[in-house]
Each structure stands twice: as C-alpha cells, then as structure tokens.
Design a protein around this motif. Structure first.
Motif, PDB file in Angstrom:
ATOM      1  N   SER A   1     -20.845 -28.221 123.822  1.00 47.28           N
ATOM      2  CA  SER A   1     -19.385 -28.113 123.961  1.00 47.28           C
ATOM      3  C   SER A   1     -18.905 -26.669 123.803  1.00 47.28           C
TER       4      SER A   1
ATOM      5  N   ILE B   1     -14.881 -24.607 133.264  1.00 44.72           N
ATOM      6  CA  ILE B   1     -14.663 -25.806 132.434  1.00 44.72           C
ATOM      7  C   ILE B   1     -15.239 -25.528 131.049  1.00 44.72           C
ATOM      8  N   PRO B   2     -14.704 -26.165 130.018  1.00 43.08           N
ATOM      9  CA  PRO B   2     -15.245 -25.954 128.664  1.00 43.08           C
ATOM     10  C   PRO B   2     -16.648 -26.550 128.538  1.00 43.08           C
TER      11      PRO B   2
ATOM     12  N   GLN C   1     -16.231 -31.395 140.085  1.00 44.54           N
ATOM     13  CA  GLN C   1     -16.878 -30.075 140.021  1.00 44.54           C
ATOM     14  C   GLN C   1     -17.663 -29.802 141.303  1.00 44.54           C
TER      15      GLN C   1
ATOM     16  N   ASP D   1     -14.387 -33.881 136.127  1.00 42.16           N
ATOM     17  CA  ASP D   1     -15.622 -34.665 135.999  1.00 42.16           C
ATOM     18  C   ASP D   1     -16.659 -34.083 136.961  1.00 42.16           C
TER      19      ASP D   1
ATOM     20  N   VAL E   1     -10.094 -25.423 133.178  1.00 39.54           N
ATOM     21  CA  VAL E   1      -9.652 -26.722 133.689  1.00 39.54           C
ATOM     22  C   VAL E   1     -10.595 -27.813 133.193  1.00 39.54           C
ATOM     23  N   GLU E   2     -10.147 -29.068 133.331  1.00 35.65           N
ATOM     24  CA  GLU E   2     -10.985 -30.223 133.013  1.00 35.65           C
ATOM     25  C   GLU E   2     -11.356 -30.914 134.328  1.00 35.65           C
TER      26      GLU E   2
ATOM     27  N   TYR F   1     -18.417 -21.742 128.242  1.00 37.78           N
ATOM     28  CA  TYR F   1     -17.788 -22.249 129.470  1.00 37.78           C
ATOM     29  C   TYR F   1     -18.772 -22.231 130.643  1.00 37.78           C
TER      30      TYR F   1
END
Length: 520
Positions: free
Chosen positions: A81, A45-46, A116, A112, A109-110, A84
């Motif tokens: 931010s 995730i980012p 995760q 919450d 991917v995104e 990764y």
C-alpha cells in the motif's frame, strides 16, 4: 479532477502490465526535461507491487532464503500500500530520472485493474507509442478482464476485425515476431501469414519475414498446405479399397499409379480400379507423393517387367520434380514482372531496351498473347474475343500510349522466358542405363535475371542454386546418381537411419556413404 501533488521519483514505480515494453531512446526527452522541467503531470494510483529487490529483502527479513525468494518472485507477487504506481507517464518518469529530477507532478486516482489496463492502452494508442505486438498483448489483457471485442473496438478506435487480427498475432513466436519487426516487416506482411493454417508452419515462415526468402517460404508453405489437403483427400478415397503400408514389398506388389504435389492442379479424376475387391491393393504415403500398388500375378509378371516399371516410376518422379521446380521459379519471375508499375519500367527503359534488342533483331517472338496481356494486368472478358489480335487488344486498352515501356518488357519477357526455361537437360548414361539430369548454362535466362535484378527482383536461394548447378536435385538425379537404389540396401548398410535416399528431399546422414558404396 484530481489535485496535482509533487511526489519524489523514488516513490514512483512502473506498472507491470504497461503495454509499452520498450520506452525507446530517452536522451532527447531527458535533455528537454532538464532544461524546461515537466509540463504535463503523471497519473498514478496509490500502492505498488514489490519489485524483485524489495521482495527478496522482505523474505530475508522474515527469515526466508534469498535464492529461493529470487526464484519465486514475479512482477505481481506482492502488493504494498506504500508509494505509487504509474498509469500514465512511464516515459516521462524514466527520462526525468535520467535527467536527475527529484520529484514530479502527479494526479493521484483510484482505479481497478480493468480501468488501469484500459487507460494505459488507450493513452499509448492515441500517442501511437505501441508496437503491433504490444497492441495485441494489450487487447488480450483487456479481454482477460472481461471486455468484448466490440467494447475494445469502441474504446480503442480500431475496427473489430483489426482487434481480432491483432490478438491472432499472439499465436506467433514472440522472438521471431520481434526480429521480423526489426527487419522492417509491415502489417500487410504479417496479415499474409493468416493464409497458413498450421501454426508451426506459420512460425517457420515468420523467421523469413523481411528477408529475400520470404516470398519463396510463403509459397512453399501454401503449396505444402495445399498438398496436405490434396493428400488427405486421396488417402480417404484409397482407403475405401486399399490398405495403407509403410513399405510395399516390390516382389509381391506392382506399381499402379502415383499422386504427387505436381498433380494437384491437374484435372485428373480419381477412379477406383475395376478389379478392386478382387485383387489386393496397398498404398504408401511419402513426403511429396502417394503410390498405389496391386498384388502381382506372378504367373504373368517377371522380374524384368518389375525393374522396368520401377525405373519408369523413378524417371517420372525425377522429371516431375525438375519440371515443377522450374515452373515455380518461372512463376516467381512472371509475377514480379506483372507487378511492375509503368513508372518503374520507364525508369529502367534503357535496361529493358538492351534486353529486348537481341529478340527484336533475331528470331525471338511472342509465344503466348494471353500471357502478355496477363503481365500487363489486362483481363480477358467479353470485350476481347479469343481471335482478337494482340496488337488490336493493346490498342483497345490504350496500352501503347499509357505504358509503352511495360508493353515492350512484357513482349520481350514472354518471348524469352517460360515455365520450361531452366538450367537442366537430360542425357543418356550408358553406365546408369537410363537418362540422367545435368546442369546447363542458360545465357538467355541469365540475361532475364540480370534485368529483373536491376528492376529490384531478389533471387531466392533455390534459384541461385539452380543457376549455379548446386541444387539438391542435381545431386539426387545427376549423372551416375543412385537415386533409384532400393532403400533396403541403404537400410541394411545403415540400420539406424530412418530416411530413404530415393525420395526424401532431406537426404539421410548416410547419403554420401551410400553414394561411395555404389561407386559414385
């Protein structure tokens, strides 16, 4: 499906909530990656949480103190931010870094936080990568994110009862749990701990899990638990007519009755004395017993009677402690024999035959037919009448054909061993003016232990101490012991000591001094 992007390893960070805490040996995987590369992409995730080094640097850049920043940092203190966070592929990333790989294929991917956690848990469980404790931590985190036991069960593939039992494991001491796992403790071993209600007691037994003392510690904890329930019930009944005191004055009160851990299995119905309400009653609560006293009638009772009563009570306590300990050790041996399989008996037939031969050629005989059947796992029911001969019962269950070696062992063990078989006896001591306990060599019992040890039995520390004559009971109740010395004398000599030499299992620090003072 997310596109595959190659990302430098230095920009990939492990997830702080990854259920798998130990990645294991990476050398083999690193060698494979170095030779063949990485075939399966990572899922990331980012963004990432600042590690301790980044957090301290950020605080210092903003004018803060490095030491204070180091103390304040937590794994999820500050989110960035940039770069990764790995969701799937922690082990691959660590091995690739070890192999010197520059970048790795990643699917960005995104998700919450709940997604995760759920993804990492299911991925690791499908690979069987998590330890039992890590599974428990993961389940708890999923519940913290609002998942129900039913939802976790559906997504993980584990039954709801398994999920609940895993989460319950988190109550146990983490360090002791990990040590038990390293000693080879199994899930069934951990499940046994659920029988213990008190968490502190459960953690004490956990420290012995995977060692030869586990069964003894487990039984001790269950016996203590049983005693606590029994004790509370007796106290509640006594409080209806008697007053609880810390130390009844033996000059004012006389002994009536005692209840101890050795009486828990006796059908001893509790009865309220006829003169309750007319005569004052008090009771003391000790570590392993409760004693009831009534106010003395000094007109009819003299000091000699009081001394005789106290001696009788002390002798009863000593005899009950020796008898209950000996019986408990026998039950450990008996249960071991009962659980032996016919195959194990057949494998050690020569040792069993050597054990049984003196009994067959001498005076030995079976003492209890029902015990022999119990050792063989034969339950008495409507098929077996009370007056049925042992030989007929064994034929009825085809035992002679299916497990002849176990039959021979069961009959020899019953003839040789019993709940009163131990390493002690009583002798009269003119110096002490009473019977005292002494250690006895017991060759037949030694032979039983030699056989059981050959079959895989492990003696607990208490059993070894009884065999060698070094058990604490011999020190307390042995020849010349002053175990019945009034506690007041100890308290006067050692006022800062809060334990009593008379009844406590764990002798006070002044115990040896007391023994010297009374000429032992």
């Amino acid at each position: 499906m997310a596109d595959i992007t190659y990302i430098p390893i230095r920009q990939l960070y492990p997830h702080p909530d990854n259920p798998r805490k130990e990645l294991g040996d990476l050398s083999e995987l690193a060698a494979s990656i170095k030779e063949n590369g990485v075939y399966q992409n990572l899922t990331v995730i980012p963004g990432h949480y600042l590690n301790s080094r980044e957090y301290i640097a950020k605080c210092v850049d903003e004018g803060g103190d490095a030491a204070a920043a180091a103390a304040a940092w937590t794994p999820k203190a500050v989110w960035s931010s940039e770069d990764y966070t790995i969701i799937i592929g922690h082990r691959r990333a660590a091995a690739a870094q070890q192999a010197g790989v520059y970048e790795l294929p990643c699917a960005i991917v995104e998700m919450d936080e709940r997604e995760q956690m759920q993804t990492m848990m299911i991925e690791n469980m499908q690979r069987s990568d998590l330890t039992v404790y890590e599974q428990a931590q993961g389940f708890q985190m999923m519940m913290d994110f609002g998942q129900t036991v039913e939802q976790i069960s559906d997504k993980s593939g584990f039954s709801q009862s398994t999920v609940r039992r895993r989460i319950k494991l988190l109550e146990l001491n983490h360090d002791s749990f990990k040590k038990a796992e390293k000693r080879g403790a199994t899930l069934s071993d951990f499940a046994q701990l659920d029988k213990i209600e008190d968490l502190e007691a459960r953690n004490r037994v956990l420290e012995t899990l995977g060692t030869q003392n586990f069964n003894r510690a487990m039984q001790d904890a269950l016996n203590t638990q049983k005693w606590n329930h029994y004790r509370d019930d007796i106290i509640a009944k006594l409080q209806e007519f008697a007053r609880r005191v810390d130390d009844a004055d033996r000059q004012k009160y006389s002994y009536v009755k005692s209840w101890g851990s050795w009486k828990m299995n006796c059908k001893d119905e509790f009865t309220v004395p006829d003169d309750a309400g007319k005569v004052e009653y008090v009771f003391e609560v000790g570590k392993t017993d409760i004693t009831l006293y009534k106010k003395r009638d000094t007109a009819v009772e003299d000091e000699e009677n009081a001394a005789r009563e106290a001696a009788r009570a002390a002798d009863e306590l000593a005899h009950e402690q020796f008898s209950s300990t000996t019986k408990f050790m026998y039950e450990l041996r008996r249960d071991f024999v009962k659980d032996l399989t016919p195959a194990e008996c057949k494998k050690h037939f020569s040792a069993i035959m050597e054990y049984a031969t003196p009994l067959l050629s001498g005076y030995g005989r079976v003492r209890d037919d029902e015990n022999v059947l119990h050792l063989l796992g034969v339950a008495l029911d409507e098929q077996v009448q009370d007056d049925t001969e042992l030989e007929d019962t064994l034929k009825m269950f085809n035992a002679y054909d299916t497990e002849p070696e176990k039959v021979l062992l069961a009959m020899a063990f019953d003839a040789q061993d019993g709940e009163r078989t131990g390493y002690w006896s009583t002798i009269w001591s003119s110096e002490a003016g009473k019977s005292v306990y002494k250690h006895n060599e017991n060759i037949p019992l030694n032979r039983t232990y030699e056989l059981l040890t050959a079959l895989g039995y492990e003696m607990a520390d208490d059993e070894k101490a009884l065999q060698e004559g070094t058990h604490r009971l011999f020190a307390v109740y042995g020849s010349g012991s002053k175990a019945d010395t009034p506690c007041d004398k100890c308290k006067v000599a050692h006022p800062e000591c809060d334990k009593c030499c008379k009844t406590c299992d764990d002798h006070c620090n002044a115990f040896q001094l007391c023994r010297k003072e009374y000429g032992e």
